[in-house]
Design an enzyme around this catalytic site. Structure first.
Site, PDB file in Angstrom:
ATOM      1  N   VAL A 128       5.964  -1.739   0.168  1.00  0.00           N
ATOM      2  CA  VAL A 128       4.555  -1.575   0.200  1.00  0.00           C
ATOM      3  C   VAL A 128       4.100  -2.365   1.604  1.00  0.00           C
ATOM      4  CG1 VAL A 128       2.365  -1.967  -0.917  1.00  0.00           C
ATOM      5  CG2 VAL A 128       4.085  -1.124  -2.168  1.00  0.00           C
ATOM      6  N   GLU A 132      -6.936  -2.632  -6.401  1.00  0.00           N
ATOM      7  CA  GLU A 132      -6.995  -1.154  -6.557  1.00  0.00           C
ATOM      8  C   GLU A 132      -5.579  -0.769  -6.787  1.00  0.00           C
ATOM      9  OE1 GLU A 132      -9.712   1.296  -6.954  1.00  0.00           O
ATOM     10  OE2 GLU A 132      -8.151   1.952  -7.779  1.00  0.00           O
ATOM     11  N   LYS A 148      -0.956  -2.267 -16.943  1.00  0.00           N
ATOM     12  CA  LYS A 148      -2.142  -1.493 -16.254  1.00  0.00           C
ATOM     13  C   LYS A 148      -3.166  -1.029 -17.472  1.00  0.00           C
ATOM     14  CE  LYS A 148       1.295   0.389 -13.099  1.00  0.00           C
ATOM     15  NZ  LYS A 148       2.391   1.631 -12.695  1.00  0.00           N
TER      16      LYS A 148
HETATM   17  N1  HSE Z   1       7.436   1.427 -11.271  1.00  0.00           N
HETATM   18  C1  HSE Z   1       6.178   1.858 -11.429  1.00  0.00           C
HETATM   19  C2  HSE Z   1       6.263   3.548 -11.942  1.00  0.00           C
HETATM   20  C3  HSE Z   1       5.381   1.776 -10.051  1.00  0.00           C
HETATM   21  O1  HSE Z   1       7.422   3.881 -12.061  1.00  0.00           O
HETATM   22  O2  HSE Z   1       5.395   4.182 -12.011  1.00  0.00           O
HETATM   23  C4  HSE Z   1       4.706   0.494  -9.918  1.00  0.00           C
HETATM   24  O3  HSE Z   1       4.047   0.065 -10.857  1.00  0.00           O
END
Ligand code: HSE
Length: 432
Positions: A16, A130, A206
């Site tokens: 990233v 975000e 999340k």
């Molecule tokens: N490893 C995560 C995924 C992405 O497979 O969506 C990063 O949060």
């Protein structure tokens, strides 16, 4: 237009970070025009300088992240290191220096978001993240700003691409879990140690962030009920298909019916093929939001990867730079509802239970009685004899809506019946 540049420290230069550095360089003129001042990459902190990627200016690289954050002229710190430490300490130091922070760190925000927000507020700085939830998909800002005048009741999402890829392969090819995981690893979706994805830790972080923002309360990763997908079998996928469903690893954040609490959970679930989330294939993410005034909204897109995640980071960078120029800050933490997070037992949903039972008179009645005794109403039952004729049958029971605690007691009682040889699987049915 201000000519003195805003100075940015980039912490981390992996997949990233290197994309962030690349886009900041190649889109410098557009970023300047959109912000109203030039942004200058003042330094890039890395752990292994020999690993710095092509296109990343070598003269900006340092291994001393603390010194970079503390050098006194940094306006914005971008943290893409991940994990709890040293990211947490570096972000706190950034706030102490008056810098705003853009972070992609879901684990840290989900574990310690309240303390980070408090520090940002104390020092008059911004904290934007975000990129922490579902990569490029705008979710934090829509929930925090666009829907700030509405009342969100439910957030239902596929927020992990690796597990969606695995389940999609199991669904489309009939592969078992291990085979699908091997394919995900070979294609670079799953990491060498896939625990965070397949055991649901990534999705749970999340879910905590989404629940906190959506319901204006505090939810940490420890509040999220979590089940991974390692127990999902090819038979579950076949059973889901028979019901007109598919299996997805869902993050579900809900306001309780009486509005007095919220719940957040991550687990595999069957959803009807008619639900918009059922068509989310491969490693894509999507989040379905149900709110009082807006109704149903769906956000869809790539939830991981260097470039999509960098897109979210740069969006935040533009926002916090604009705030800096206006000598203001964006929205901070909104946790005024102080709604408690209820236990999993209070969640009300439907269940698909697959039992191995003795194939003889009275067994179905016995099983039905256990459901009745625990107040769980049966919707459908399907029995299938075994081709090998070993005197056993598979019994699939789908319930009406019931509390998770009632279903757990039902299953415990079923396990104690002599005629129930085993509980092959229990899966929740969502999205109806
Ligand atoms: N490893 C995560 C995924 C992405 O497979 O969506 C990063 O949060």
């Amino acid at each position: 237009m201000r000519t003195r540049p805003l100075k940015v420290a980039l912490l981390g230069c992996g997949v990233v970070g290197s994309e962030v550095a690349r886009i900041m360089t190649t889109h410098a003129d557009d970023l300047t025009a959109r912000i109203g001042a030039p942004v200058e990459l003042a330094g890039i902190a890395v752990r292994r300088p020999d690993r710095v990627r092509e296109g990343v200016p070598a003269e900006l690289v340092t291994t001393d992240a603390t010194a970079l954050v503390k050098r006194g002229d940094i306006d914005v710190v971008i943290e893409v290191i991940g994990g709890i430490e040293p990211a947490r300490k570096l972000i706190m130091t950034a706030f102490e220096q008056g810098a705003s922070v853009v972070s992609a760190n879901k684990a840290l925000v989900a574990a310690d978001g309240a303390a980070l927000h408090a520090a940002a507020e104390e020092h008059g700085a911004d904290l934007y993240y975000e990129a922490a939830v579902a990569g490029a998909i705008p979710l934090v800002r829509p929930l925090r700003e666009s829907l700030a005048g509405d009342k969100v009741n439910r957030v239902l999402g596929i927020v992990n691409g690796t597990t969606n890829f695995i389940l999609d392969r199991m669904d489309s090819s009939g592969a078992g879990y291990s085979e699908a995981l091997d394919e995900a690893t070979a294609l670079g979706y799953a990491e060498a140690d896939p625990t965070a994805d397949v055991e649901g830790f990534d999705a749970a972080a999340k879910a905590a962030i989404l629940a906190g923002i959506a319901f204006h309360t505090r939810v940490t990763i420890d509040d999220v009920h979590r089940e991974g997908l390692t127990e999902v079998t090819a038979a579950d996928i076949v059973s889901a298909k028979r019901m007109g469903c598919t299996v997805k690893l869902l993050a579900i954040c809900e306001r309780a019916a009486d509005g007095a609490s919220v719940t957040a959970r991550v687990h595999p679930a069957m959803i009807p093929l008619t639900h918009p989330l059922a068509s989310v294939r491969e490693a894509y993410n999507a989040v379905f939001v149900e709110s009082e005034a807006a109704g149903q909204l769906m956000f869809y897109g790539p939830g991981a990867g260097g470039s999509p995640t960098a897109s979210a980071v740069l969006g935040d960078l533009v926002a916090v730079c604009r705030n800096k120029l206006n000598e203001s800050t964006g929205p901070g933490e909104s946790a005024y509802t102080q709604l408690p997070v209820g236990p999993m037992g209070e969640v009300v949903t439907r269940y698909h239970i697959s039992l191995d039972v003795a194939d003889k008179p009275g067994v179905l009645a016995q099983v039905a009685m256990v459901f009745a005794e625990h107040g769980v109403s049966i919707d459908t039952v399907r029995q299938q004899g075994r081709p090998d004729g070993d005197g056993e049958a598979s019994l699939v029971v789908v319930t009406h809506r019931a509390a998770d605690a009632a279903l757990s007691s039902t299953v415990e009682a079923l396990r104690n019946l002599d005629t129930v040889r085993g509980v092959a699987s229990i899966m929740r049915v969502e999205g109806e």
